[in-house]
Each structure stands twice: as C-alpha cells, then as structure tokens.
Design an enzyme around this catalytic site. Structure first.
Site, PDB file in Angstrom:
ATOM      1  N   TYR A 109      -1.407  -0.782  11.132  1.00 59.39           N
ATOM      2  CA  TYR A 109      -1.676  -1.395   9.818  1.00 59.39           C
ATOM      3  C   TYR A 109      -0.519  -1.125   8.856  1.00 59.39           C
ATOM      4  CZ  TYR A 109      -3.336  -1.547   4.971  1.00 59.39           C
ATOM      5  OH  TYR A 109      -3.427  -1.766   3.619  1.00 59.39           O
ATOM      6  N   LYS A 162       2.374  -3.635   7.170  1.00 64.18           N
ATOM      7  CA  LYS A 162       2.580  -3.803   5.720  1.00 64.18           C
ATOM      8  C   LYS A 162       4.022  -3.459   5.340  1.00 64.18           C
ATOM      9  CE  LYS A 162      -0.266  -4.642   3.023  1.00 64.18           C
ATOM     10  NZ  LYS A 162      -0.802  -5.954   2.539  1.00 64.18           N
ATOM     11  N   THR A 186       0.823  -1.219   0.000  1.00 60.41           N
ATOM     12  CA  THR A 186       0.000   0.000   0.000  1.00 60.41           C
ATOM     13  C   THR A 186       0.852   1.262   0.000  1.00 60.41           C
ATOM     14  OG1 THR A 186      -1.440   1.294   1.465  1.00 60.41           O
ATOM     15  CG2 THR A 186      -0.146  -0.392   2.521  1.00 60.41           C
ATOM     16  N   ASP A 187       0.283   2.360  -0.492  1.00 60.01           N
ATOM     17  CA  ASP A 187       0.986   3.655  -0.429  1.00 60.01           C
ATOM     18  C   ASP A 187       1.167   4.125   1.018  1.00 60.01           C
ATOM     19  OD1 ASP A 187      -1.668   4.336   0.147  1.00 60.01           O
ATOM     20  OD2 ASP A 187      -1.793   5.969  -1.311  1.00 60.01           O
ATOM     21  N   GLU A 188       0.395   3.526   1.944  1.00 59.73           N
ATOM     22  CA  GLU A 188       0.467   3.976   3.345  1.00 59.73           C
ATOM     23  C   GLU A 188       1.825   3.685   3.984  1.00 59.73           C
ATOM     24  OE1 GLU A 188      -2.936   3.486   5.839  1.00 59.73           O
ATOM     25  OE2 GLU A 188      -4.283   3.256   4.141  1.00 59.73           O
TER      26      GLU A 188
HETATM   27  N1  LIG Z   1      -8.394  -1.324  -0.135  1.00 63.26           N
HETATM   28  C1  LIG Z   1      -7.432  -0.466  -0.442  1.00 63.26           C
HETATM   29  O1  LIG Z   1      -7.693   0.715  -0.688  1.00 63.26           O
HETATM   30  C2  LIG Z   1      -5.997  -0.930  -0.524  1.00 63.26           C
HETATM   31  C3  LIG Z   1      -5.035  -0.036  -1.021  1.00 63.26           C
HETATM   32  C4  LIG Z   1      -3.721  -0.471  -1.124  1.00 63.26           C
HETATM   33  C5  LIG Z   1      -3.394  -1.749  -0.759  1.00 63.26           C
HETATM   34  N2  LIG Z   1      -4.338  -2.589  -0.262  1.00 63.26           N
HETATM   35  C6  LIG Z   1      -3.923  -3.966   0.094  1.00 63.26           C
HETATM   36  O2  LIG Z   1      -4.629  -4.830  -0.773  1.00 63.26           O
HETATM   37  C7  LIG Z   1      -4.907  -6.072  -0.118  1.00 63.26           C
HETATM   38  C8  LIG Z   1      -6.387  -6.365  -0.222  1.00 63.26           C
HETATM   39  O3  LIG Z   1      -7.119  -5.289   0.344  1.00 63.26           O
HETATM   40  P1  LIG Z   1      -8.707  -5.339   0.392  1.00 63.26           P
HETATM   41  O4  LIG Z   1      -9.162  -3.934   0.516  1.00 63.26           O
HETATM   42  O5  LIG Z   1      -9.228  -6.199  -0.684  1.00 63.26           O
HETATM   43  O6  LIG Z   1      -8.907  -6.054   1.802  1.00 63.26           O
HETATM   44  P2  LIG Z   1     -10.168  -6.819   2.380  1.00 63.26           P
HETATM   45  O7  LIG Z   1     -10.124  -6.552   3.856  1.00 63.26           O
HETATM   46  O8  LIG Z   1     -11.403  -6.485   1.625  1.00 63.26           O
HETATM   47  O9  LIG Z   1      -9.865  -8.358   2.091  1.00 63.26           O
HETATM   48  C9  LIG Z   1      -8.884  -9.075   2.776  1.00 63.26           C
HETATM   49  C10 LIG Z   1      -9.115 -10.548   2.503  1.00 63.26           C
HETATM   50  O10 LIG Z   1      -8.074 -11.277   3.156  1.00 63.26           O
HETATM   51  C11 LIG Z   1      -8.651 -12.370   3.869  1.00 63.26           C
HETATM   52  N3  LIG Z   1      -7.790 -12.677   5.016  1.00 63.26           N
HETATM   53  C12 LIG Z   1      -7.547 -11.893   6.101  1.00 63.26           C
HETATM   54  N4  LIG Z   1      -6.707 -12.535   6.950  1.00 63.26           N
HETATM   55  C13 LIG Z   1      -6.396 -13.717   6.368  1.00 63.26           C
HETATM   56  C14 LIG Z   1      -5.561 -14.820   6.733  1.00 63.26           C
HETATM   57  N5  LIG Z   1      -4.895 -14.809   7.893  1.00 63.26           N
HETATM   58  N6  LIG Z   1      -5.461 -15.860   5.902  1.00 63.26           N
HETATM   59  C15 LIG Z   1      -6.150 -15.894   4.722  1.00 63.26           C
HETATM   60  N7  LIG Z   1      -6.977 -14.895   4.326  1.00 63.26           N
HETATM   61  C16 LIG Z   1      -7.087 -13.821   5.141  1.00 63.26           C
HETATM   62  C17 LIG Z   1     -10.025 -11.865   4.296  1.00 63.26           C
HETATM   63  O11 LIG Z   1     -10.904 -12.955   4.584  1.00 63.26           O
HETATM   64  C18 LIG Z   1     -10.440 -11.076   3.066  1.00 63.26           C
HETATM   65  O12 LIG Z   1     -11.072 -11.903   2.124  1.00 63.26           O
HETATM   66  C19 LIG Z   1      -4.411  -5.908   1.307  1.00 63.26           C
HETATM   67  O13 LIG Z   1      -3.165  -6.529   1.418  1.00 63.26           O
HETATM   68  C20 LIG Z   1      -4.277  -4.410   1.504  1.00 63.26           C
HETATM   69  O14 LIG Z   1      -3.255  -4.110   2.418  1.00 63.26           O
HETATM   70  C21 LIG Z   1      -5.637  -2.208  -0.145  1.00 63.26           C
END
Ligand SMILES: NC(=O)c1ccc[n+]([C@@H]2O[C@H](COP(=O)([O-])OP(=O)(O)OC[C@H]3O[C@@H](n4cnc5c(N)ncnc54)[C@H](O)[C@@H]3O)[C@@H](O)[C@H]2O)c1
Length: 331
Positions: free
Chosen positions: A148, A152, A123-125
C-alpha cells in the site's frame, strides 16, 4: 471553482465534498468513484440533491469516460485509492492498478485537457517507520514498508515528475491516520468501536505498542482546503494530528467510553512489515494558515458516539463484503 473529487464516496473524500459545499457556496463538485467495497453513497445522502454536486460511477483507470465528464473543471483532487494495508499484503495487484496507474491516468487527463491544478492525497506511511524518535518533514526520504505505502510513494513520485517535466500545477498532501464518522469498519478505530459495541474481541496486533498519529477527518479536510487555496505549486504538505498514541491506549480509551471491559482486548500475531511508529511535522502547512481544531479526546468521543448512534450504517457493511473478506483471510 469547479472541482473533480475522485474517490468521493469513501471515508475522507465524502467528508471533503460536504466540507467544500458548506464552506464555499457556489463551488461545483463532480464526484468520480468506482464504488469498490469501500465506496458508499450513503455517506453523501444529505447532499445528493444539491445542484452543485454530481456523481459519475467510474474507475480512475478508465480514461475516456472521465475525460468527457470533467470538461470545464478547474482542479482534480485525487482521493481514489485502495487504502487498507492488510488487503495490500494479501492482494497487492489492485493497489498498483488504482494507486499508481489510476494516478497516472488522472495526471495525463490534466496534462492533455488543460486542467489547471492537481492535488494528490497521499499518506504519512510513505516515509515508513519512525523508529528512533525522529519526526519526518516533507524533505524526508521515502521508505515505504507495505505494498500500500509503496504504491502511494510511487504515485507521489509520478506527480512530482509532472511538475518538473510538464510544469503542471500540483500539490501532494500527506496526512497521518484519519479517524471519524463513516470510516469503513475494517480500519483500526471503527473496527474496535463496532466490535466493542457488539461485545466482540478487539484484535490488537503484536504487543499493542505501535504508535500512530491521530488526525480528526474534518481537520484533514480543512488542511486539504488550505492547500487547494494557498498551496504553492510543486510543494508537498504534511498534515499531522500531533496526537501520537500507542494502539493499546486508543483501544482502552474506546472501551472506557463504551463502559466495556479491557478483557475484550485480544493480542493477535503482528502484521508482516508492521511499521512501529509514524511521526510527521506539520510546520509547513501551519505557515500557510492551517490549524487543527479538534483534540483527540473530543474527536474520539464524537466518533465513538457516532458509531453507537448509527448502527444501521455499519451493521450492513459488517455482515456483507466485510464478513466475506475476513472469513477468507483471517479465519
Ligand atoms: N484513512 C486514512 O487514515 C488515510 C490517511 C492518509 C491518507 N489517506 C489517503 O486518503 C485517500 C482516501 O482514504 P479513505 O480512508 O477515504 O479511503 P476509502 O477506502 O474509505 O475510500 C476510497 C474511495 O476510493 C474509491 N476507489 C477505489 N478505487 C477506485 C478506482 N479505481 N476508481 C475510482 N474510485 C476508486 C472507493 O470506491 C472509495 O470510495 C486515499 O488516497 C488514502 O491513501 C488515508
């Protein structure tokens, strides 16, 4: 290609699975997801019977089952994470477990089982707040603010160490704030859209002038696909939306699309350690062929319409675990 997607029942992972199956017929995908509160198999309803898709319910912290399931796969794309900053402030431990130890487990599986490539979804964070008008590149220092983003950042460093030490083929993708259909309604845009639909208040942190860079989820999936096929091993790629806006701008836009009054906006106490602004450059991924296709205007309108037309998807969530969590921590 045979791809293991972890966290594929969440917001971005589920879009990525559908994107890959459509774009690359013949590719096989195994989705490994623990199905936490954020995992939702309804996100994958339309492809659940696709013979190129399979699902295993498992925690990425449990090595054995995953090792057995992934035999013969070429690449792991790790989306699995605890992903909500507010939760990381209240309950940081699970973030360390999943985001750091889970990543370590997957790296070990790749190393010992000869999986050819590993892609970490970051993430950009991890760069922290860009308070002085700067825009971070992949070379910028890591300066996370929340449990968080710190978890990451720690995972990113671990991934880089496997490239240097074990010569594993890795990439790290750091994208800005995603938005789109199927995002869990605790996150800013779906929370505000669904609250506005229900004529509830829109709780805006601080003065509402924190800046986020908004990236439509399908553009992010296309970026990850570009890195999967064209990324140079060992490299980090930022994916930006190039659409930086103050939160209050987004809140007002949502209300406008839904024909609701701006009086629904309610300023609330700021989040501790709240980053003021995120800003990243995506020039590097552009050099390997990625371009953003969806403007913020189009993507936001489409997203608002999706939540308006799919109440059954989010009403269930908002009356279940979500409500319990918010009652415990915010009431
Ligand atoms: N949403 C954003 O804006 C954003 C931006 C940049 C990066 N990200 C990164 O992208 C990825 C996905 O983000 P998202 O928004 O889809 O998240 P989300 O919270 O919607 O989904 C996370 C998924 O991971 C699964 N999960 C959690 N813990 C787990 C474990 N221990 N074992 C197996 N599965 C597990 C959950 O059941 C869920 O399906 C993350 O790594 C997040 O850090 C998200």
């Amino acid at each position: 290609m045979k791809i293991v997607v972890t966290g594929g029942a969440g917001f971005i992972g589920s879009h990525f699975i559908k994107y890959i199956l459509k774009k690359h017929p013949g590719y096989k995908i195994l989705n490994v997801d623990k199905l936490t509160y954020a995992g939702n198999l309804e996100n994958l309803e339309e492809i659940k019977d696709n013979p190129d898709y399979s699902f295993v319910k498992e925690d990425i912290c449990n090595r054995k089952t995953i090792e057995n399931a992934i035999s013969g796969y070429d690449v792991i794309v790790n989306f699995a994470a605890e992903s909500h900053v507010d939760r990381s402030i209240n309950e940081p431990e699970v973030f360390l477990k999943t985001d750091v130890f889970g990543t370590f487990n997957l790296l070990e599986i790749c190393r010992t089982r000869g999986i050819k490539k590993y892609i970490q979804i970051s993430t950009d964070e991890v760069y922290g707040s860009a308070d002085y008008g700067e825009t971070f590149t992949e070379e910028s220092r890591l300066n996370p603010s929340s449990p968080y983003s710190a978890s990451k950042a720690a995972a990113d460093l671990l991934v880089l160490s496997y490239y240097k030490t074990y010569k594993m083929s890795i990439n790290i993708v750091r994208s800005s704030n995603n938005y789109g259909p199927n995002q869990y309604p605790e996150k800013f845009i779906p929370l505000f859209v669904t609250n506005a639909i229900e004529d509830k208040k829109l709780p805006l942190y601080g003065d509402g002038r924190n800046v986020r860079d908004w990236l439509f989820v399908m553009d992010n999936c296309a970026g990850i696909d570009t890195v999967l096929h064209k990324g140079v091993s060992g490299e980090i790629y930022n994916i930006a939306g190039e659409s930086e806006r103050e939160n209050i701008f987004i809140a007002k836009k949502i209300l406008k699309y839904l024909g609701k009054s701006e009086e629904l906006i309610q300023f609330v106490n700021d989040r501790p350690g709240h980053d003021r602004r995120y800003s990243i450059s995506c020039e590097k991924i552009k050099r390997i062929g990625w371009r953003q296709k969806t403007s913020l205007e189009d993507g936001l309108r489409l997203t608002v319409e999706w939540y308006r037309d799919n109440r059954q998807w989010w009403e269930k969530i908002k009356s279940g675990e979500f409500l319990k969590y918010y009652k415990t921590h915010y009431k």
